[in-house]
Design an enzyme around this catalytic site. Structure first.
Site, PDB file in Angstrom:
ATOM      1  N   HIS A 104      52.771  27.845  13.653  1.00  0.00           N
ATOM      2  CA  HIS A 104      51.992  26.942  12.798  1.00  0.00           C
ATOM      3  C   HIS A 104      51.349  27.627  11.605  1.00  0.00           C
ATOM      4  CE1 HIS A 104      51.655  24.197  16.585  1.00  0.00           C
ATOM      5  NE2 HIS A 104      52.806  24.057  15.960  1.00  0.00           N
ATOM      6  N   GLY A 170      46.740  29.286  27.599  1.00  0.00           N
ATOM      7  CA  GLY A 170      45.739  28.597  26.774  1.00  0.00           C
ATOM      8  C   GLY A 170      46.282  27.580  25.808  1.00  0.00           C
TER       9      GLY A 170
HETATM   10  P1  NAD Z   1      44.427  22.968  22.517  1.00  0.00           P
HETATM   11  O1  NAD Z   1      43.033  23.033  21.972  1.00  0.00           O
HETATM   12  O2  NAD Z   1      45.133  21.680  22.521  1.00  0.00           O
HETATM   13  O3  NAD Z   1      44.396  23.470  24.019  1.00  0.00           O
HETATM   14  C1  NAD Z   1      43.646  24.607  24.373  1.00  0.00           C
HETATM   15  C2  NAD Z   1      43.953  24.962  25.810  1.00  0.00           C
HETATM   16  O4  NAD Z   1      43.272  26.170  26.077  1.00  0.00           O
HETATM   17  C3  NAD Z   1      43.467  23.911  26.831  1.00  0.00           C
HETATM   18  O5  NAD Z   1      44.483  23.698  27.787  1.00  0.00           O
HETATM   19  C4  NAD Z   1      42.254  24.594  27.447  1.00  0.00           C
HETATM   20  O6  NAD Z   1      42.069  24.253  28.825  1.00  0.00           O
HETATM   21  C5  NAD Z   1      42.628  26.053  27.312  1.00  0.00           C
HETATM   22  N1  NAD Z   1      41.502  26.991  27.324  1.00  0.00           N
HETATM   23  C6  NAD Z   1      40.224  26.799  26.908  1.00  0.00           C
HETATM   24  N2  NAD Z   1      39.508  27.930  27.088  1.00  0.00           N
HETATM   25  C7  NAD Z   1      40.357  28.854  27.608  1.00  0.00           C
HETATM   26  C8  NAD Z   1      40.215  30.203  28.003  1.00  0.00           C
HETATM   27  N3  NAD Z   1      39.051  30.844  27.906  1.00  0.00           N
HETATM   28  N4  NAD Z   1      41.294  30.840  28.513  1.00  0.00           N
HETATM   29  C9  NAD Z   1      42.496  30.198  28.624  1.00  0.00           C
HETATM   30  N5  NAD Z   1      42.688  28.924  28.267  1.00  0.00           N
HETATM   31  C10 NAD Z   1      41.631  28.250  27.766  1.00  0.00           C
HETATM   32  O7  NAD Z   1      45.225  24.092  21.749  1.00  0.00           O
HETATM   33  P2  NAD Z   1      46.779  24.261  21.478  1.00  0.00           P
HETATM   34  O8  NAD Z   1      47.555  23.783  22.651  1.00  0.00           O
HETATM   35  O9  NAD Z   1      46.934  25.651  20.995  1.00  0.00           O
HETATM   36  O10 NAD Z   1      47.108  23.250  20.282  1.00  0.00           O
HETATM   37  C11 NAD Z   1      46.203  23.096  19.231  1.00  0.00           C
HETATM   38  C12 NAD Z   1      46.713  23.355  17.813  1.00  0.00           C
HETATM   39  O11 NAD Z   1      45.572  23.788  17.041  1.00  0.00           O
HETATM   40  C13 NAD Z   1      47.721  24.446  17.673  1.00  0.00           C
HETATM   41  O12 NAD Z   1      48.732  23.911  16.916  1.00  0.00           O
HETATM   42  C14 NAD Z   1      47.044  25.576  16.877  1.00  0.00           C
HETATM   43  O13 NAD Z   1      47.830  25.870  15.737  1.00  0.00           O
HETATM   44  C15 NAD Z   1      45.761  25.015  16.373  1.00  0.00           C
HETATM   45  N6  NAD Z   1      44.570  25.895  16.630  1.00  0.00           N
HETATM   46  C16 NAD Z   1      44.663  27.260  16.488  1.00  0.00           C
HETATM   47  C17 NAD Z   1      43.559  28.078  16.758  1.00  0.00           C
HETATM   48  C18 NAD Z   1      43.682  29.564  16.584  1.00  0.00           C
HETATM   49  O14 NAD Z   1      44.466  30.032  15.751  1.00  0.00           O
HETATM   50  N7  NAD Z   1      42.948  30.395  17.378  1.00  0.00           N
HETATM   51  C19 NAD Z   1      42.358  27.506  17.177  1.00  0.00           C
HETATM   52  C20 NAD Z   1      42.287  26.096  17.289  1.00  0.00           C
HETATM   53  C21 NAD Z   1      43.408  25.321  17.013  1.00  0.00           C
END
Ligand code: NAD
Length: 225
Positions: A104, A170
């Site tokens: 992404h 995650g």
């Molecule tokens: P999501 O927010 O839909 O899901 C997050 C998942 O992580 C959930 O299943 C949740 O239970 C789990 N989670 C929460 N805390 C955790 C922990 N401490 N350890 C392990 N798992 C944990 O995120 P997604 O599925 O990645 O999809 C969201 C979209 O948003 C993606 O396309 C991404 O590009 C974008 N995004 C990216 C970032 C980043 O770059 N760090 C942050 C937020 C969103």
């Protein structure tokens, strides 16, 4: 060497202080997705969208990779490892992982608004209105917004189809086409999921219901034995 594919989502970076998408505790919560993560939003209010990603970029540069990012690097001593990430942060790279494919996009890059292949490195710099790409168009974040094509999905599918082991960490597996990558992994491959919440998958997996730092450390110790 056996091949491990690791599919990561926002949850692996949560313990680095970068908020996830759907857990109601962060930057995303203050904005509606339609206001910051679509091309229509960018056309409507480019300054607001640029500001949102500038804030995410600043947040990223004050964050550090956590134990889960670091443990995945250890796997490279014994396996061929490719990380396929939905994250736009660079914490896998900063932890030391050698092969990271971003589905992404990346916060540390910007691109032309008309040519998706004209990408430049910006590191931790903000993007402002009036900053131009080499083709003279306004620079935009190198992020795949909802409704846009995911150019790395084909290489990711090819990587998944060669996996001996899949590790999913995650991700709610709610965003397509990324979530569909699991179906490319051969049926005989071992699959592990690390997440504190139940994640629906259509195949048999070993589920480690824990946060990434603890769950990944446990799993990597097991795979390194
Ligand atoms: P999501 O927010 O839909 O899901 C997050 C998942 O992580 C959930 O299943 C949740 O239970 C789990 N989670 C929460 N805390 C955790 C922990 N401490 N350890 C392990 N798992 C944990 O995120 P997604 O599925 O990645 O999809 C969201 C979209 O948003 C993606 O396309 C991404 O590009 C974008 N995004 C990216 C970032 C980043 O770059 N760090 C942050 C937020 C969103």
């Amino acid at each position: 060497m056996k091949k491990i594919v690791v599919l990561t989502g926002a949850g692996i970076s949560a313990e680095s202080g970068i908020s996830t998408f759907r857990d109601a505790d962060g930057l995303w919560e203050k904005y509606r997705v339609e206001d910051v993560a679509t091309h229509e939003a960018y056309e409507r209010n480019p300054a607001m969208v640029l500001d949102f990603y500038n804030q995410k970029r600043r947040q990223l540069f004050s964050a550090q990779p956590n134990e889960a990012h670091r443990q995945l690097v250890r796997l490279e001593e014994r396996y061929e490892v490719v990380i396929v990430t939905q994250n736009i942060d660079n914490l896998h790279e900063r932890a030391g992982s050698s092969h990271v494919l971003h589905l992404h996009g990346e916060l540390t890059k910007a691109r032309s608004d008309v040519n998706p292949d004209l990408i430049i490195e910006i590191g931790n710099r903000d993007i402002h209105m009036g900053d131009l790409a080499p083709d003279g168009t306004q620079l935009r974040p190198h992020i795949v917004w909802f409704g846009e094509a995911v150019p790395n999905i084909e290489p990711a599918a090819a990587i998944c189809s060669n996996a001996d082991i899949l590790i999913v960490i995650g991700t709610s597996l709610a965003v397509y086409p990324a979530a569909g990558l699991i179906s490319y992994v051969p049926p005989q491959a071992d699959c592990y999921v690390v997440d504190p919440k139940e994640v629906p998958t259509r195949r048999k997996v070993t589920f480690l219901r824990d946060v990434a730092t603890r769950g990944v450390a446990k799993l990597v110790n097991q795979l390194m034995q």
